[in-house]
Design an enzyme around this catalytic site. Structure first.
Site, PDB file in Angstrom:
ATOM      1  NE  ARG A 193     -14.873-108.234  28.310  1.00  0.00           N
ATOM      2  CZ  ARG A 193     -14.743-107.477  29.765  1.00  0.00           C
ATOM      3  NH1 ARG A 193     -13.990-106.537  29.753  1.00  0.00           N
ATOM      4  NH2 ARG A 193     -16.009-107.347  30.485  1.00  0.00           N
ATOM      5  CG  ASP A 310     -18.345 -96.273  29.435  1.00  0.00           C
ATOM      6  OD1 ASP A 310     -18.239 -95.326  31.028  1.00  0.00           O
ATOM      7  OD2 ASP A 310     -19.146 -96.513  28.803  1.00  0.00           O
TER       8      ASP A 310
HETATM    9  C1  FAD Z   1     -24.443-104.765  25.000  1.00  0.00           C
HETATM   10  C2  FAD Z   1     -23.132-103.775  26.138  1.00  0.00           C
HETATM   11  C3  FAD Z   1     -22.296-104.505  26.866  1.00  0.00           C
HETATM   12  C4  FAD Z   1     -21.618-104.359  27.847  1.00  0.00           C
HETATM   13  N1  FAD Z   1     -20.995-105.300  28.508  1.00  0.00           N
HETATM   14  C5  FAD Z   1     -19.837-104.612  28.661  1.00  0.00           C
HETATM   15  C6  FAD Z   1     -19.376-105.775  30.234  1.00  0.00           C
HETATM   16  O1  FAD Z   1     -19.227-106.839  29.866  1.00  0.00           O
HETATM   17  N2  FAD Z   1     -18.035-105.335  31.190  1.00  0.00           N
HETATM   18  C7  FAD Z   1     -18.281-104.046  31.450  1.00  0.00           C
HETATM   19  O2  FAD Z   1     -17.352-103.619  32.296  1.00  0.00           O
HETATM   20  N3  FAD Z   1     -18.897-103.147  30.541  1.00  0.00           N
HETATM   21  C8  FAD Z   1     -19.857-103.485  29.869  1.00  0.00           C
HETATM   22  N4  FAD Z   1     -19.909-102.300  28.903  1.00  0.00           N
HETATM   23  C9  FAD Z   1     -20.318-101.110  29.494  1.00  0.00           C
HETATM   24  C10 FAD Z   1     -20.682-100.554  30.467  1.00  0.00           C
HETATM   25  O3  FAD Z   1     -22.072-101.075  30.762  1.00  0.00           O
HETATM   26  C11 FAD Z   1     -20.342 -98.916  30.749  1.00  0.00           C
HETATM   27  O4  FAD Z   1     -18.903 -98.961  30.736  1.00  0.00           O
HETATM   28  C12 FAD Z   1     -20.332 -98.361  32.138  1.00  0.00           C
HETATM   29  O5  FAD Z   1     -21.649 -99.536  32.722  1.00  0.00           O
HETATM   30  C13 FAD Z   1     -21.345 -97.148  31.863  1.00  0.00           C
HETATM   31  O6  FAD Z   1     -22.519 -97.205  31.430  1.00  0.00           O
HETATM   32  P1  FAD Z   1     -23.510 -95.838  30.787  1.00  0.00           P
HETATM   33  O7  FAD Z   1     -24.669 -96.110  30.980  1.00  0.00           O
HETATM   34  O8  FAD Z   1     -22.874 -95.042  30.777  1.00  0.00           O
HETATM   35  O9  FAD Z   1     -23.006 -96.535  28.842  1.00  0.00           O
HETATM   36  P2  FAD Z   1     -23.675 -97.729  29.016  1.00  0.00           P
HETATM   37  O10 FAD Z   1     -23.772 -99.036  29.473  1.00  0.00           O
HETATM   38  O11 FAD Z   1     -22.763 -97.843  26.717  1.00  0.00           O
HETATM   39  O12 FAD Z   1     -25.316 -97.837  27.778  1.00  0.00           O
HETATM   40  C14 FAD Z   1     -26.120 -96.638  27.258  1.00  0.00           C
HETATM   41  C15 FAD Z   1     -26.745 -97.034  26.079  1.00  0.00           C
HETATM   42  O13 FAD Z   1     -27.877 -96.306  25.143  1.00  0.00           O
HETATM   43  C16 FAD Z   1     -27.976 -96.700  23.905  1.00  0.00           C
HETATM   44  N5  FAD Z   1     -27.638 -96.386  22.939  1.00  0.00           N
HETATM   45  C17 FAD Z   1     -26.858 -96.011  22.698  1.00  0.00           C
HETATM   46  N6  FAD Z   1     -27.193 -95.055  20.935  1.00  0.00           N
HETATM   47  C18 FAD Z   1     -28.416 -94.396  21.603  1.00  0.00           C
HETATM   48  C19 FAD Z   1     -29.114 -93.553  20.483  1.00  0.00           C
HETATM   49  N7  FAD Z   1     -28.380 -92.518  19.447  1.00  0.00           N
HETATM   50  N8  FAD Z   1     -29.845 -93.857  21.226  1.00  0.00           N
HETATM   51  C20 FAD Z   1     -31.218 -94.174  22.505  1.00  0.00           C
HETATM   52  N9  FAD Z   1     -29.701 -94.963  22.945  1.00  0.00           N
HETATM   53  C21 FAD Z   1     -28.286 -95.091  22.572  1.00  0.00           C
HETATM   54  C22 FAD Z   1     -27.304 -98.051  23.894  1.00  0.00           C
HETATM   55  O14 FAD Z   1     -28.274 -99.331  23.948  1.00  0.00           O
HETATM   56  C23 FAD Z   1     -27.008 -98.106  25.495  1.00  0.00           C
HETATM   57  O15 FAD Z   1     -27.468 -99.426  26.349  1.00  0.00           O
HETATM   58  C24 FAD Z   1     -21.237-102.637  28.309  1.00  0.00           C
HETATM   59  C25 FAD Z   1     -22.375-102.179  27.560  1.00  0.00           C
HETATM   60  C26 FAD Z   1     -22.615-102.287  26.421  1.00  0.00           C
HETATM   61  C27 FAD Z   1     -23.522-101.544  26.177  1.00  0.00           C
END
Ligand code: FAD
Ligand code: NAG
Length: 439
Positions: A193, A310
């Site tokens: 990507r 996730d």
């Molecule tokens: C840096 C990054 C880049 C990404 N880039 C893409 C992309 O280009 N394209 C795409 O489709 N998806 C991407 N994703 C994944 C996408 O954002 C997720 O699949 C989707 O949005 C589901 O979001 P979520 O909130 O469940 O998880 P996430 O978006 O992964 O967010 C989880 C958050 O929890 C935080 N975290 C983790 N462990 C701890 C802890 N122990 N204590 C406190 N906080 C914690 C992380 O720093 C993160 O900010 C990316 C995720 C991240 C973290």
């Protein structure tokens, strides 16, 4: 536009799209919410991310469409270009998929993950005033019948009626709360990507057309490979993803660097325009796609800790629904808490799981079907029926209104959770630790 205060205190771990949506929706529903995030500062990380109309509908409710307006300005606009699907070797356009006008109150949004995340983050923190504590990696969770909480690095204990673990695909909460040891399995595929500015593309007469007339979206479909290329913000930014076979057993990561030579090898014998595009790429990410067995529950023993997004259910990117399903989770738990009230938080959490579990599982499966359909394309069939190669946009996914659905299903499920004896054969999803308890 917030409702009367519910008195329910919610702590959210993780400020990704899942955690932030849960925070914003909890705020909207009148709960008292705060967020703890491990990253010390906001960075525009990542590349392309997709939100379906079922996410656009959620965004549209935030401050009467103002947030969605900001997101749209950053997102790809294919109202005139559509999506052109090419045969990989000849390059001929086998299908031109027009973008349906769509519902302005439920737009599809595709843009840079970091840029869109910033809009949502700033909205939550600066406009709604939700406390978001950065630089707080959470490594300990606790609960009893009455309350739940987390322990911060400095030893401080933060108490709440409900803790939501929204800490992403490598969730620590999943391990600490459910005792689930993560065992990702290779799917046999990986994605290269890249995201870069259009400067070199404009200079090359072969590639200029993709950037000179606004946004564009093209896909080349080959045996076991597909290459998707888009231009965004009026053709200013370029982004491609190339899904290909890969049996290597390295860790999945958003930031693992890839090598252009490997990409060129896969593109041998392809429409030369593909290589002309890839040559402009300053750096790329090599992201291995892994499967995980679905968790049997997202809910802790006392139902005061819930996993969401996730952390609970990672998605393959070909479903283009990972972030959207995380958002639907956030909407649903906020409604359930509101409807159940402070005295019934564990029941609210269980109802949330009942509402969400099967739908998430069905949507997850679509990540494989689209890929398989493209990778095993029968070109004679496509010649007879070009539409058969189109990118599917299924109504049962996109027309879904998570808030309305939670509104409509809550009462019945709440009764099932709190008074199962009134029903015959109630089958509720399990709660509590699963697998091996760690630590
Ligand atoms: C840096 C990054 C880049 C990404 N880039 C893409 C992309 O280009 N394209 C795409 O489709 N998806 C991407 N994703 C994944 C996408 O954002 C997720 O699949 C989707 O949005 C589901 O979001 P979520 O909130 O469940 O998880 P996430 O978006 O992964 O967010 C989880 C958050 O929890 C935080 N975290 C983790 N462990 C701890 C802890 N122990 N204590 C406190 N906080 C914690 C992380 O720093 C993160 O900010 C990316 C995720 C991240 C973290
Ligand atoms: C859900 O119910 C609430 C309370 O009755 C109502 O204000 C809200 O508009 C409903 N949402 C949807 C999308 O129907």
């Amino acid at each position: 536009m917030t409702m009367p205060q519910s008195g329910i205190k919610v702590v959210i771990v993780g400020a990704g799209f899942g955690g932030l949506t849960a925070a914003i929706e909890c705020h909207r529903q009148g709960h008292d919410v705060r967020v703890y995030e491990s990253f010390p500062e906001l960075k525009t990380l990542g590349d392309i991310i997709s939100f379906g109309a079922n996410a656009g509908r959620i965004y549209h409710r935030w401050s009467e469409g103002r947030v969605v307006q900001r997101l749209r300005e950053l997102c790809i606009d294919l109202s005139s270009y559509g999506f052109r699907i090419h045969k990989y070797d000849t390059g001929e356009v086998v299908y031109h998929q027009r973008n349906p006008p769509g519902d302005p109150k439920a737009p599809v949004l595709n843009g840079h993950r970091g840029e869109l995340h910033q809009v949502v983050f700033n909205y939550a923190r600066d406009e709604l005033g939700i406390p978001i504590h950065l630089g707080q990696p959470v490594g300990e969770y606790f609960e009893d019948e009455e309350q739940a909480g987390i322990v911060l690095q400095n030893g401080e204990r933060v108490l709440a009626d409900l803790v939501i673990g929204a800490d992403g695909v490598r969730s620590k909460a999943r391990e600490l709360v459910l005792g689930y040891v993560d065992k990702p399995k290779s799917s046999g595929y990986a994605v290269w990507r890249a995201w870069f500015s259009n400067t070199d593309m404009i200079q090359d007469p072969r590639t200029r057309e993709f950037c000179a007339h606004g946004d564009s979206f093209n896909g080349w479909i080959g045996p076991d490979v597909h290459f998707l290329f888009s231009t965004i913000k009026g053709g200013q930014d370029c982004c491609w993803v190339l899904t290909h076979r890969d049996e290597h057993d390295i860790d999945e990561s958003w930031s693992f660097p890839g090598r252009l030579e490997d990409v060129y090898r896969v593109l041998e014998g392809w429409d030369p325009i593909c290589r002309a595009i890839v040559e402009k790429t300053p750096s790329l990410v090599d992201w291995k796609l892994v499967y995980r067995d679905p968790l049997s529950t997202w809910v802790s023993r006392h139902a005061r800790i819930l996993l969401l997004g996730d952390a609970a259910h990672p998605f393959l990117p070909t479903s283009a629904q990972g972030a959207t399903q995380a958002m639907e989770d956030g909407v649903t738990i906020a409604v359930c808490l509101k409807r159940a009230g402070k005295a019934n938080v564990p029941a609210a959490v269980r109802v949330h799981q009942e509402i969400r579990y099967d739908r998430v599982g069905e949507v997850q499966k679509t990540g494989e079907t689209t890929r398989d359909r493209w990778h095993k394309t029968d070109w004679e069939t496509v010649a007879k029926d070009p539409k058969s190669i189109a990118f599917p946009r299924e109504d049962w996914i996109h027309a879904h209104d998570a808030e309305k659905h939670a509104n409509e299903t809550f009462d019945e499920l709440f009764k099932k959770v709190t008074q199962p004896e009134l029903f015959e054969n109630v089958k509720l999803r399990p709660i509590g630790p699963i697998g091996v308890t760690v630590g």
